[in-house]
Structure formats: structure tokens, C-alpha cells
Design a protein around this motif. Sequence first.
Motif, PDB file in Angstrom:
ATOM      1  N   GLU A 104       0.774  -1.125   0.036  1.00  0.00           N
ATOM      2  CA  GLU A 104      -0.079   0.034   0.156  1.00  0.00           C
ATOM      3  C   GLU A 104       0.962   1.407  -0.078  1.00  0.00           C
ATOM      4  O   GLU A 104       0.520   2.192  -0.689  1.00  0.00           O
ATOM      5  CB  GLU A 104      -1.038  -0.045   1.132  1.00  0.00           C
ATOM      6  CG  GLU A 104      -2.012  -0.909   1.181  1.00  0.00           C
ATOM      7  CD  GLU A 104      -2.800  -1.210   2.611  1.00  0.00           C
ATOM      8  OE1 GLU A 104      -3.850  -1.438   2.243  1.00  0.00           O
ATOM      9  OE2 GLU A 104      -2.370  -1.302   3.438  1.00  0.00           O
ATOM     10  N   LEU A 105       2.038   1.194   0.465  1.00  0.00           N
ATOM     11  CA  LEU A 105       3.062   2.123   0.479  1.00  0.00           C
ATOM     12  C   LEU A 105       3.588   2.456  -0.712  1.00  0.00           C
ATOM     13  O   LEU A 105       4.602   3.479  -1.133  1.00  0.00           O
ATOM     14  CB  LEU A 105       4.208   2.190   1.637  1.00  0.00           C
ATOM     15  CG  LEU A 105       3.561   2.233   3.168  1.00  0.00           C
ATOM     16  CD1 LEU A 105       4.789   2.039   3.976  1.00  0.00           C
ATOM     17  CD2 LEU A 105       3.024   3.751   3.518  1.00  0.00           C
ATOM     18  N   GLY A 106       3.372   1.847  -1.838  1.00  0.00           N
ATOM     19  CA  GLY A 106       3.949   1.833  -3.138  1.00  0.00           C
ATOM     20  C   GLY A 106       5.393   1.255  -3.203  1.00  0.00           C
ATOM     21  O   GLY A 106       5.930   1.640  -4.482  1.00  0.00           O
ATOM     22  N   LEU A 107       5.915   0.512  -2.403  1.00  0.00           N
ATOM     23  CA  LEU A 107       7.308  -0.175  -2.630  1.00  0.00           C
ATOM     24  C   LEU A 107       7.109  -1.387  -3.613  1.00  0.00           C
ATOM     25  O   LEU A 107       5.854  -2.184  -3.496  1.00  0.00           O
ATOM     26  CB  LEU A 107       7.742  -0.540  -1.404  1.00  0.00           C
ATOM     27  CG  LEU A 107       8.141   0.827  -0.357  1.00  0.00           C
ATOM     28  CD1 LEU A 107       8.639   0.453   0.909  1.00  0.00           C
ATOM     29  CD2 LEU A 107       8.660   1.990  -1.081  1.00  0.00           C
ATOM     30  N   THR A 108       8.119  -1.539  -4.298  1.00  0.00           N
ATOM     31  CA  THR A 108       8.257  -2.423  -5.311  1.00  0.00           C
ATOM     32  C   THR A 108       9.428  -3.437  -5.044  1.00  0.00           C
ATOM     33  O   THR A 108      10.449  -2.744  -4.892  1.00  0.00           O
ATOM     34  CB  THR A 108       8.264  -1.870  -6.896  1.00  0.00           C
ATOM     35  OG1 THR A 108       7.244  -1.137  -6.934  1.00  0.00           O
ATOM     36  CG2 THR A 108       8.285  -3.173  -7.798  1.00  0.00           C
ATOM     37  N   LEU A 109       9.064  -4.697  -4.898  1.00  0.00           N
ATOM     38  CA  LEU A 109      10.196  -5.829  -4.960  1.00  0.00           C
ATOM     39  C   LEU A 109      10.734  -5.936  -6.076  1.00  0.00           C
ATOM     40  O   LEU A 109       9.811  -6.350  -7.380  1.00  0.00           O
ATOM     41  CB  LEU A 109       9.895  -6.861  -4.096  1.00  0.00           C
ATOM     42  CG  LEU A 109       9.550  -6.680  -2.602  1.00  0.00           C
ATOM     43  CD1 LEU A 109       8.941  -7.757  -1.788  1.00  0.00           C
ATOM     44  CD2 LEU A 109      11.068  -6.459  -1.832  1.00  0.00           C
ATOM     45  N   VAL A 248      12.981  -1.610  -5.211  1.00  0.00           N
ATOM     46  CA  VAL A 248      13.349  -0.870  -6.390  1.00  0.00           C
ATOM     47  C   VAL A 248      13.508   0.728  -5.945  1.00  0.00           C
ATOM     48  O   VAL A 248      12.614   1.460  -5.195  1.00  0.00           O
ATOM     49  CB  VAL A 248      12.092  -0.933  -7.457  1.00  0.00           C
ATOM     50  CG1 VAL A 248      12.732   0.021  -8.547  1.00  0.00           C
ATOM     51  CG2 VAL A 248      11.977  -2.264  -7.987  1.00  0.00           C
ATOM     52  N   PRO A 249      14.533   1.368  -6.101  1.00  0.00           N
ATOM     53  CA  PRO A 249      15.039   2.639  -5.578  1.00  0.00           C
ATOM     54  C   PRO A 249      14.367   3.777  -6.671  1.00  0.00           C
ATOM     55  O   PRO A 249      14.291   4.916  -6.018  1.00  0.00           O
ATOM     56  CB  PRO A 249      16.594   2.684  -5.615  1.00  0.00           C
ATOM     57  CG  PRO A 249      17.198   1.623  -6.705  1.00  0.00           C
ATOM     58  CD  PRO A 249      16.072   0.598  -6.679  1.00  0.00           C
ATOM     59  N   LYS A 264      12.543   6.878  -5.315  1.00  0.00           N
ATOM     60  CA  LYS A 264      11.629   6.517  -4.269  1.00  0.00           C
ATOM     61  C   LYS A 264      11.556   7.027  -3.119  1.00  0.00           C
ATOM     62  O   LYS A 264      13.006   7.376  -2.344  1.00  0.00           O
ATOM     63  CB  LYS A 264      11.537   4.733  -4.038  1.00  0.00           C
ATOM     64  CG  LYS A 264      11.033   4.017  -5.281  1.00  0.00           C
ATOM     65  CD  LYS A 264       9.373   3.931  -5.255  1.00  0.00           C
ATOM     66  CE  LYS A 264       9.146   2.837  -6.430  1.00  0.00           C
ATOM     67  NZ  LYS A 264       7.764   2.558  -6.299  1.00  0.00           N
ATOM     68  N   ASN A 265      10.600   7.360  -2.309  1.00  0.00           N
ATOM     69  CA  ASN A 265      10.603   7.942  -1.047  1.00  0.00           C
ATOM     70  C   ASN A 265      10.581   7.165   0.136  1.00  0.00           C
ATOM     71  O   ASN A 265       9.540   6.729   0.578  1.00  0.00           O
ATOM     72  CB  ASN A 265       9.250   8.878  -0.952  1.00  0.00           C
ATOM     73  CG  ASN A 265       9.619   9.711   0.380  1.00  0.00           C
ATOM     74  OD1 ASN A 265      10.404  10.016   0.949  1.00  0.00           O
ATOM     75  ND2 ASN A 265       8.374  10.173   0.853  1.00  0.00           N
ATOM     76  N   TYR A 266      11.873   6.638   0.481  1.00  0.00           N
ATOM     77  CA  TYR A 266      12.042   5.687   1.701  1.00  0.00           C
ATOM     78  C   TYR A 266      13.300   5.634   1.863  1.00  0.00           C
ATOM     79  O   TYR A 266      14.312   5.913   1.240  1.00  0.00           O
ATOM     80  CB  TYR A 266      11.532   4.544   1.091  1.00  0.00           C
ATOM     81  CG  TYR A 266      12.243   3.410   0.543  1.00  0.00           C
ATOM     82  CD1 TYR A 266      13.298   2.495   1.112  1.00  0.00           C
ATOM     83  CD2 TYR A 266      12.128   3.417  -0.950  1.00  0.00           C
ATOM     84  CE1 TYR A 266      14.217   1.760   0.269  1.00  0.00           C
ATOM     85  CE2 TYR A 266      12.904   2.407  -1.642  1.00  0.00           C
ATOM     86  CZ  TYR A 266      14.143   1.724  -0.994  1.00  0.00           C
ATOM     87  OH  TYR A 266      14.914   0.813  -1.778  1.00  0.00           O
ATOM     88  N   ASN A 267      13.555   5.557   3.422  1.00  0.00           N
ATOM     89  CA  ASN A 267      14.846   5.623   4.179  1.00  0.00           C
ATOM     90  C   ASN A 267      15.063   4.148   4.308  1.00  0.00           C
ATOM     91  O   ASN A 267      15.068   3.552   4.899  1.00  0.00           O
ATOM     92  CB  ASN A 267      14.974   6.240   5.164  1.00  0.00           C
ATOM     93  CG  ASN A 267      16.206   6.309   5.922  1.00  0.00           C
ATOM     94  OD1 ASN A 267      17.053   5.410   5.914  1.00  0.00           O
ATOM     95  ND2 ASN A 267      16.358   7.421   6.533  1.00  0.00           N
TER      96      ASN A 267
END
Length: 372
Positions: A104-109, A248-249, A264-267
Motif C-alpha cells: 500500500e505504500l507503493g514499494l516494489t520488490l 526498487v530505488p 523512491k521516497n523511503y529511507n
Amino acid sequence: RKEILENWEIRKLVSFENRGKVWFKDIDSRFKFDMLVISRLKTGRPFKARFYATSAEDIEKTFDYPVNLISKISPEILGITEFRSERDIEVISAIRGNHKTLKELGLTLRTEFHMMNDNDIFNTDGLGLPLYEGKMIYQYNSNYSKPTYYTDESIGRNRLLKRELRRIESFLQDKGKVQGLRGRELKEFLERNMKAAFNKFEKGEFKLDYEVRRFVYRRIASSTNERTLISSIVPERHFLTDSLAYFVPFDYEMNGGNVSQVQKNYNPFYLMAIFNSFVLDYYIRMMVTANLNMFFVYELPMPEVNKDIRDKIAEIANNLMNNENVDLRAEIEALIARDVFNLSKEDMKHILDSFVYGNVNEELKRKIMDNF
């Protein structure tokens, strides 16, 4: 599963193990079996459940399993979590909360090079960039063991570039059609943007994933290992095998008719800390057996916390990459349990007590509790 949950009602679910070949002497002791009782009559009541039964007496030692937990914990695949007790239900429910999932946070593996399909570009002569395998990392450690395989950077880069350009082309196809482009207009739109994307990769304005540091986790794991979720951050300009998955960055978007690449917006350090925590490890151990299927990972809860807490956890995680310190580790574990997942001291004790396999660090467990 969807058919059963929508049109039937589960009355009883018991899973039992063949350890010691108690049930079937001619079947491997590692096999598990299920007994499922369902009814067309829907009452809305919890169903009776028992997991890991090893005797006939265990089968009758059931507890109430709220059916709504199935879709809450596993909204995509509707997997049934194998709780060992009603206390597990309470703690898992607290961890899940109402948090968004990673999906749901939109992160892709993604995985990178396949050990079989891409082995034509691997060598064991130490020529090129190291090729990371799952065994080369451990929690907060990207140098757990030395590389076995290497890949010439130009060859590896060209292969990855071709794959990335195909992804961009697919992205552009979708965007062009949304804009109503057809025929010659769509063809010109694709040609112009594909040429621009290729040139930007050549100039370094667009980057391939391997050119930046990445958060990775081991895909091969077990619920009976010392730890199940094992993640770290690998440096830039290192290739990965498919025994590691990564987030995926980069993403792509359209600006004024032109394709652009955005980060991508994640730390990655914060994400690594959450993955390496006892809390999330305990959570996923209820669901997996031998491999960390991406579907399970996508369904992991990821609470939103304020920037100060997130930055503090990321800073400690960064320090742990360079300094394996039991006090720092205890501090970050307590922070995640208390301030990210809002768990009680009793919840955390229950979680830690469940880690009994392998060489468990009892000193770390004591210090975590001291930090509450």
C-alpha cells in the motif's frame, strides 16, 4: 480461499505435523496435514483452530480464531496465520493494527540476476564487480562472507539496461494510451522518449538500480531458523543474485511529455531496522515455512511514525552497520516495539520468548527488556 471465506463459514481448522511419524509411518516426518470443517450456514462466529498438533489430544486443544483476521493480516493471498496460542492472536493483532502494508505504500520488490538464466556472465576468477548472494549478508552486515562470483561491469550493465529500457517502454505504452495516442502519434512518442531515456542512462542522468546502495533481504529463510527476516544494505556498484530481493530505488513519471526518473521516497536504513527487528520477525514467522515469498513481504505492516523517531532509528541502524553493539541493538529493538508498533512490555516479552531456535543471544533479549 476466497470462495470459502465469501460463501462458506469455517467451523474448525486443525493442522498437524508428522514429526516422529506419529500419524503416517510411510510419509516423511516433515509433512504437515490439515483438517478443515466448513458449513454453508454463516453465523459470524470465530472458528475453532489448532496448529502444530503432534498428538490426538492436541487436536481437541483448540482456541477461537476470529475469521476477520484472515483478510486483515493477509488481504491479498488470504493466508491463514498459524497461531500457536490465543496470546499470539493478541500480539499479532497489535502489530498489524491499522497500519498500511508495504504494498500500500507503493514499494516494489525485485530480483536482479538469476543464478541459472544469467550464469553465462558469472565468473569465479574475481574479474569485475562482486555478485551478492543471500549468504553474504546478515542483519546489519553486508560483509558476512566473501563473494564467490563476479561479473564484468560492462556486460552486467548492458544486460540490466536492456531490461530497464523494456520496463520504460511498457510504462510509456501505458502513458501514451492514457493520453489517447494511437498509431503514428504513439510510435513517435515512444521513439522520442526511448531515445531520450537511453541517452540519459549513457550520460548518468538516469541510474540503474545497481549503481546506488540498496536495501536487500534474504529470500531463503525458515520459521525455525535463529532469525527469519535477514536484511542489510549493499553498497553501490554491486550486482545481486536472485537469492536476495531488494526494493526498487527508482520510479518513472511524465513531465511535460518527457519521461523522468525519480527516487523512491523511503529511507533504506529505517526499512532495514524494521525488517531486522524481533517484532516483524515474529510476525512473519507465523506465516512462512521455507521461503520469504514476496507476497508475504508485501503484506507486512509498516507504521507511519513521526520524523524524529524515524530519523533516530535510521541513525542507530546506520551505526550498527559499522559497529555490532549489543546496547545499540537493544535500544533500537525497544524503540521499534514501543514507539513504532506501540507494543507493551508484556507483548515484547512474549515475542522474545518465542525465539528459541539456534544460538539465541540471551544477553540481547535481557537488555531489550531493560530498555522498556
